[in-house]
Structures are given as C-alpha cells and as structure tokens.
Design a protein around this motif. Structure first.
Motif, PDB file in Angstrom:
ATOM      1  N   ILE A 162     -26.515 125.174 -45.557  1.00 46.97           N
ATOM      2  CA  ILE A 162     -25.525 126.237 -45.343  1.00 46.97           C
ATOM      3  C   ILE A 162     -24.433 125.678 -44.434  1.00 46.97           C
ATOM      4  CG2 ILE A 162     -25.097 128.554 -44.445  1.00 46.97           C
ATOM      5  CD1 ILE A 162     -27.998 129.230 -44.972  1.00 46.97           C
ATOM      6  N   PRO A 163     -23.198 125.583 -44.910  1.00 39.55           N
ATOM      7  CA  PRO A 163     -22.124 125.030 -44.072  1.00 39.55           C
ATOM      8  C   PRO A 163     -21.964 125.826 -42.780  1.00 39.55           C
ATOM      9  CG  PRO A 163     -21.416 125.244 -46.358  1.00 39.55           C
ATOM     10  CD  PRO A 163     -22.717 125.964 -46.250  1.00 39.55           C
ATOM     11  N   ARG A 209     -22.159 129.854 -42.061  1.00 40.03           N
ATOM     12  CA  ARG A 209     -23.150 130.393 -41.127  1.00 40.03           C
ATOM     13  C   ARG A 209     -22.479 131.302 -40.091  1.00 40.03           C
ATOM     14  NH1 ARG A 209     -28.260 129.027 -40.562  1.00 40.03           N
ATOM     15  NH2 ARG A 209     -27.985 127.064 -41.738  1.00 40.03           N
ATOM     16  N   THR A 210     -21.291 130.918 -39.665  1.00 41.51           N
ATOM     17  CA  THR A 210     -20.545 131.768 -38.727  1.00 41.51           C
ATOM     18  C   THR A 210     -20.252 133.130 -39.337  1.00 41.51           C
ATOM     19  OG1 THR A 210     -19.539 129.854 -37.638  1.00 41.51           O
ATOM     20  CG2 THR A 210     -18.410 131.960 -37.389  1.00 41.51           C
ATOM     21  N   TYR A 251     -25.084 145.013 -50.176  1.00 36.30           N
ATOM     22  CA  TYR A 251     -24.831 143.598 -50.439  1.00 36.30           C
ATOM     23  C   TYR A 251     -23.423 143.235 -49.973  1.00 36.30           C
ATOM     24  CZ  TYR A 251     -23.460 139.266 -52.475  1.00 36.30           C
ATOM     25  OH  TYR A 251     -22.985 138.000 -52.603  1.00 36.30           O
ATOM     26  N   VAL A 252     -23.319 142.070 -49.288  1.00 37.29           N
ATOM     27  CA  VAL A 252     -22.002 141.492 -48.965  1.00 37.29           C
ATOM     28  C   VAL A 252     -22.064 139.994 -49.226  1.00 37.29           C
ATOM     29  CG1 VAL A 252     -21.357 143.239 -47.261  1.00 37.29           C
ATOM     30  CG2 VAL A 252     -22.593 141.187 -46.511  1.00 37.29           C
ATOM     31  N   ASP A 253     -20.927 139.413 -49.582  1.00 37.74           N
ATOM     32  CA  ASP A 253     -20.852 137.975 -49.805  1.00 37.74           C
ATOM     33  C   ASP A 253     -21.052 137.210 -48.503  1.00 37.74           C
ATOM     34  OD1 ASP A 253     -20.477 138.012 -52.536  1.00 37.74           O
ATOM     35  OD2 ASP A 253     -18.295 137.787 -52.455  1.00 37.74           O
ATOM     36  N   ALA A 254     -21.508 135.961 -48.644  1.00 34.46           N
ATOM     37  CA  ALA A 254     -21.777 135.120 -47.479  1.00 34.46           C
ATOM     38  C   ALA A 254     -20.509 134.736 -46.736  1.00 34.46           C
ATOM     39  CB  ALA A 254     -22.533 133.860 -47.904  1.00 34.46           C
ATOM     40  N   ASP A 255     -19.351 134.886 -47.374  1.00 30.87           N
ATOM     41  CA  ASP A 255     -18.098 134.545 -46.693  1.00 30.87           C
ATOM     42  C   ASP A 255     -17.363 135.770 -46.156  1.00 30.87           C
ATOM     43  OD1 ASP A 255     -17.340 135.530 -49.143  1.00 30.87           O
ATOM     44  OD2 ASP A 255     -16.575 133.620 -49.897  1.00 30.87           O
ATOM     45  N   LEU A 301     -12.749 128.217 -46.114  1.00 34.59           N
ATOM     46  CA  LEU A 301     -14.078 127.675 -45.873  1.00 34.59           C
ATOM     47  C   LEU A 301     -14.240 126.352 -46.622  1.00 34.59           C
ATOM     48  CD1 LEU A 301     -16.213 130.941 -46.167  1.00 34.59           C
ATOM     49  CD2 LEU A 301     -15.256 129.901 -44.112  1.00 34.59           C
ATOM     50  N   SER A 302     -15.022 125.456 -46.068  1.00 34.48           N
ATOM     51  CA  SER A 302     -15.128 124.097 -46.612  1.00 34.48           C
ATOM     52  C   SER A 302     -15.662 124.051 -48.036  1.00 34.48           C
ATOM     53  CB  SER A 302     -16.025 123.247 -45.700  1.00 34.48           C
ATOM     54  OG  SER A 302     -17.307 123.850 -45.537  1.00 34.48           O
ATOM     55  N   TYR A 303     -16.604 124.918 -48.357  1.00 27.29           N
ATOM     56  CA  TYR A 303     -17.234 124.840 -49.681  1.00 27.29           C
ATOM     57  C   TYR A 303     -16.275 125.172 -50.817  1.00 27.29           C
ATOM     58  CZ  TYR A 303     -17.605 129.857 -50.722  1.00 27.29           C
ATOM     59  OH  TYR A 303     -17.331 131.161 -51.041  1.00 27.29           O
ATOM     60  N   ARG A 304     -15.172 125.822 -50.514  1.00 24.98           N
ATOM     61  CA  ARG A 304     -14.243 126.213 -51.579  1.00 24.98           C
ATOM     62  C   ARG A 304     -13.562 125.016 -52.237  1.00 24.98           C
ATOM     63  NH1 ARG A 304     -14.010 131.628 -51.645  1.00 24.98           N
ATOM     64  NH2 ARG A 304     -14.214 132.787 -49.678  1.00 24.98           N
ATOM     65  N   ALA A 305     -13.684 123.852 -51.629  1.00 27.23           N
ATOM     66  CA  ALA A 305     -13.033 122.666 -52.189  1.00 27.23           C
ATOM     67  C   ALA A 305     -13.916 121.905 -53.171  1.00 27.23           C
ATOM     68  CB  ALA A 305     -12.618 121.720 -51.058  1.00 27.23           C
TER      69      ALA A 305
END
Length: 277
Positions: free
Chosen positions: A58-59, A63-64, A128-132, A262-266
C-alpha cells in the motif's frame, strides 16, 4: 409512447436523460423522499468498507488517505479492509459459484474492488469509500440519518471534455445537451439487501460471465453498471407509484475529497492507464 421503455437503462442517452430527470425531481422535493421512506427502511450499519488489492504494497500516500478515516472508530464504526485474496474468500462465503466465477474474471484491481463493494454492501449494508478518498469533517453523519441508499451524481461535459462541478449539476437551468449524467460508485451507503445493489450485482455478474472476453470496467462493474441498476429501479418505483428509496448526495465534496496526485496513478494500478480512459 413511453419515454423510458423497458430496458431503456441500457441506452446511454436515455439513461443520462433519466438521471437528469430524477436529479431535478429530488431538487423539487428535497425532503419528501427521506421523510416518506425512512420509517420503512433498515438503518445503514456503521461499517466502513475499503479495498487495496495488495496489502503488502500500500503506497504511503494511499495509506495517509486511509488513515484520515481512523477517527470514525470513536463513532462506533467497524472497519473492513479487503484485498484480492480476502475479497475472493468473502464472496465465496457469502455468495455462490456464479459470483465467485465472475470475481475471478475481473481483470484489474479496480474491477475487483467494484465487484467486492457491491457484494459486501448488498450482504451486510455499510459505507464504501475509495482508498484515495480523504475524510474532511463531520458531514458523514448526514449519510446515516435514514436508511435510503446514498450515491453521488456526476456529469461529464462532452464539449468541455471534463467533469462538471458538483454544484452545477443541481442547476435547474442546466441543459442536458452534450452532457452525460450518471451516478458514481464511490461512495455507496446502504442498508443490507438494497434492490439497487441487487440489480447492480446481477447485471455485473451476467456481463462478466458473458461472451465478451475483455469486458470494459466502467460499464461492467463501475459507475455505468450502478447507474443502469439505479435507473431501472427508479423507473420501476415511478410506475408503481412508490417513493424513491435512494438519495443523490448534494454535498459529498464537503464530506470527502478524492486525492488525484497519488503515486499509483502513474502506473498499471490506475485502470485508466490500462484501458486508455
């Protein structure tokens, strides 16, 4: 001639027009739906549901976002964090072989997340909510004031090639020309066994188990799927002369903020990079 014939929800133009219609209907009757439906509905349980496909990776920035919701533990919330393995196990325990097979055909983590959220909230109810998503304040309490399904209305402006501001969606003078109205599948708040989620899960399962070897995310398990289910259900209630048992959220942006940088979007974890959206 019926403007919304049986099966209209599978036509994007008709579905969009219908979502616009019910948005205006809610605007005109802002308190009536909740007051008429509330006594007959179960409460939405305080169960917060999130998903990240790989719990070992989990980036930090994600996590933040997740940790911003930790304060809800003091409000009596249960926390349910799923990954690919725990989601498959949950679906196997709560549903049948068809749903297990459908989940196994979800080709991307976002798709598996879409499918799991439908399964969990249908089976147990919850939020439910998204992790971002980042929690902003106390506005979440409004979501739990009654037992109506809560979802967020959205609008894509084709001419401007972008999403409209949430506040503008509720303008009564807004033209529907060149715009696509729909509902997002983030957030979802509902009591267990809500008929919209039952429809959405059935539709997604059928499409995943169909002949298309590479079903598209948005229309199969994502917002397009939930919008089709909501439209079909709402039209049924209209025909039967029954009040709506759902509400379109007008203030989600004051409750939570989606973090885009967020970093994962790349990389591949962002489904838009895989599907070219």
């Amino acid at each position: 001639m019926d403007s919304y014939p049986l099966g209209f929800e599978e036509c994007e133009d008709l579905r969009s027009t219908f979502i616009r219609d019910i948005t205006l209907q809610q605007l005109a009757n802002s308190t009536e739906t909740a007051e008429r439906c509330c006594p007959e509905l179960a409460v939405i349980p305080r169960k917060l549901v999130r998903y990240w496909h790989d719990p070992s990776d989990i980036p930090g920035d994600v996590r933040t976002c997740l940790e911003s919701w930790d304060c809800l533990a003091d409000e009596g919330f249960e926390f349910h964090m799923f990954d690919d393995a725990s989601a498959a196990a949950y679906i196997a325990g709560a549903f049948g072989l068809r749903e297990c097979r459908a989940f196994a055909r979800c080709s991307h983590p976002a798709m598996r997340c879409d499918y799991l959220r439908m399964c969990f909230v249908l089976a147990e109810g919850g939020f439910y909510v998204d992790a971002d998503d980042v929690l902003l304040g106390e506005g979440w309490r409004h979501i739990f004031r009654n037992g109506t399904l809560k979802v967020q209305p959205m609008c894509y402006d084709i001419t401007a090639c972008g999403m409209m501001r949430a506040a503008d969606i509720w303008r009564s003078d807004l033209s529907s020309k060149g715009r696509v109205f729909y509902v997002n599948n983030d957030p979802i708040a509902a009591p267990a066994d809500h008929p919209v989620l039952r429809r959405a899960l059935t539709r997604a399962t059928e499409k995943l188990l169909g002949e298309d070897p590479f079903p598209e995310i948005q229309s199969t398990t994502g917002p397009g799927n939930l919008t089709a289910a909501l439209a079909a259900h709402a039209r049924h209630l209209q025909i039967e002369g029954l009040p709506f048992d759902f509400e379109l959220l007008r203030d989600w942006e004051s409750i939570a903020e989606m973090r885009w940088n967020l970093s994962y979007r790349a990389d591949f974890r962002n489904w838009r990079n895989v599907y070219g959206c």
